[in-house]
Design a protein around this motif. Structure first.
Motif, PDB file in Angstrom:
ATOM      1  N   LEU A 150      -3.008  -1.734   1.193  1.00 20.66           N
ATOM      2  CA  LEU A 150      -3.762  -1.944   2.436  1.00 20.66           C
ATOM      3  C   LEU A 150      -4.080  -0.659   3.179  1.00 20.66           C
ATOM      4  O   LEU A 150      -4.803  -0.676   4.182  1.00 20.66           O
ATOM      5  CB  LEU A 150      -2.977  -2.891   3.360  1.00 20.66           C
ATOM      6  N   LEU A 157      -8.150  -8.186  -0.273  1.00 14.58           N
ATOM      7  CA  LEU A 157      -6.823  -7.906  -0.828  1.00 14.58           C
ATOM      8  C   LEU A 157      -6.576  -8.871  -1.980  1.00 14.58           C
ATOM      9  O   LEU A 157      -6.714 -10.084  -1.827  1.00 14.58           O
ATOM     10  CB  LEU A 157      -5.750  -8.093   0.248  1.00 14.58           C
ATOM     11  N   THR A 186      -9.108  -9.887   6.798  1.00 19.89           N
ATOM     12  CA  THR A 186      -9.107  -9.497   5.387  1.00 19.89           C
ATOM     13  C   THR A 186      -9.195 -10.748   4.517  1.00 19.89           C
ATOM     14  O   THR A 186      -8.423 -11.686   4.705  1.00 19.89           O
ATOM     15  CB  THR A 186      -7.820  -8.727   5.043  1.00 19.89           C
TER      16      THR A 186
END
Ligand code: ADP
Ligand code: ADP
Length: 226
Positions: A150, A157, A186
């Motif tokens: 990250l 991700l 994300t």
């Protein structure tokens, strides 16, 4: 623009092993998505292609509208990968492992340390930043992989079996962290062979078996069928 659009993705390994047989998959931006399937189904191969570790035999992959084959650098920058293996140097300090990763994306060290500190604090590893990685427990090494993935602030991700062999307490901690990361914007895709993991975490799920997508639906819908 979807986070991920896969069309006709095919992988034939040497020896004629057809690991992926024309996969189509769309993951919307902001989703929390599970790729569920038994061992040997083709999950790691799919992830390997997304991470530019495996070359596809045929088909196309777009990440936030960028073509993997033509815009590899842009796609790499958009993706953070949490592999199954602890593929970092066991003798490097924890903090350095995270910060050096940022270096591959051209992020200046001072900026990288700020981001690393915030991630390592959230993952309970900041006090261990000067320790060599080999000093960490298995669960801590898993969290280190997540921090490293990250640090360059990827929009997507991808985690390959993130909680395999992780005890229940740490699993809950990791699940909460991933929920938070997803809530912050994300897109998250994980592979798993635990339906339970998909059920607890994910909104949408595709089931892969023998290199083919056999179901692609919401987790709610999947559970209502059982
Ligand atoms: P999963 O991650 O779902 O367990 P994989 O993507 O690792 O599945 O494997 C899919 C299929 O491809 C399996 O039959 C596996 O044995 C085969 N395979 C994986 N990697 C290779 C390789 N490097 N060479 C040949 N066959 C492979
Ligand atoms: P010390 O004064 O305790 O020896 P150093 O500044 O020499 O600390 O750095 C030692 C370790 O501290 C580094 O190897 C790294 O793990 C971590 N570190 C270095 N710079 C920073 C920073 N800006 N923020 C947080 N940790 C850092």
């Amino acid at each position: 623009t979807p986070a991920l659009a896969i069309r006709g993705l095919t992988k034939v390994y040497a020896g004629d092993k057809r690991a992926l047989d024309g996969i189509d998959l769309t993951v919307e931006a902001g989703d929390f998505f599970a790729l569920l399937g038994p061992n040997g189904a083709g999950k790691s191969t799919t992830i390997g292609i997304l991470a530019s570790l495996v070359n596809a035999t045929a088909g196309s992959v777009q990440v936030f509208g960028h073509d993997l084959a033509r815009e590899r650098g842009t796609v790499k920058a958009a993706i953070g990968l949490v592999p199954q293996e602890f593929n970092f140097s066991q003798f490097e300090p924890v903090g350095e492992i995270v910060v050096n990763q940022a270096g591959y994306y051209g992020i200046p060290r001072a900026r990288a340390w700020e981001k690393a500190e915030s991630l390592l604090r959230r993952l309970g590893l900041w006090d261990r930043r000067k320790d060599q990685a080999r000093r960490l427990s298995g669960g801590m090494k898993r969290r280190l992989l997540i921090a490293r993935a990250l640090v360059h602030e990827p929009r997507l991700l991808i985690l390959d079996e993130p909680t395999a062999g992780v005890d229940i307490e740490l699993r809950r901690h990791m699940w909460q962290f991933l929920r938070d990361i997803n809530a912050e914007g994300t897109t998250v895709i994980l592979t798993t062979h635990y339906l339970e993991e998909a059920e607890h975490l994910c909104r949408n799920v595709a089931i892969i078996d023998d290199g083919r997508i056999i179901t692609d639906t919401s987790v709610k819908e999947l559970l209502s069928r059982l």
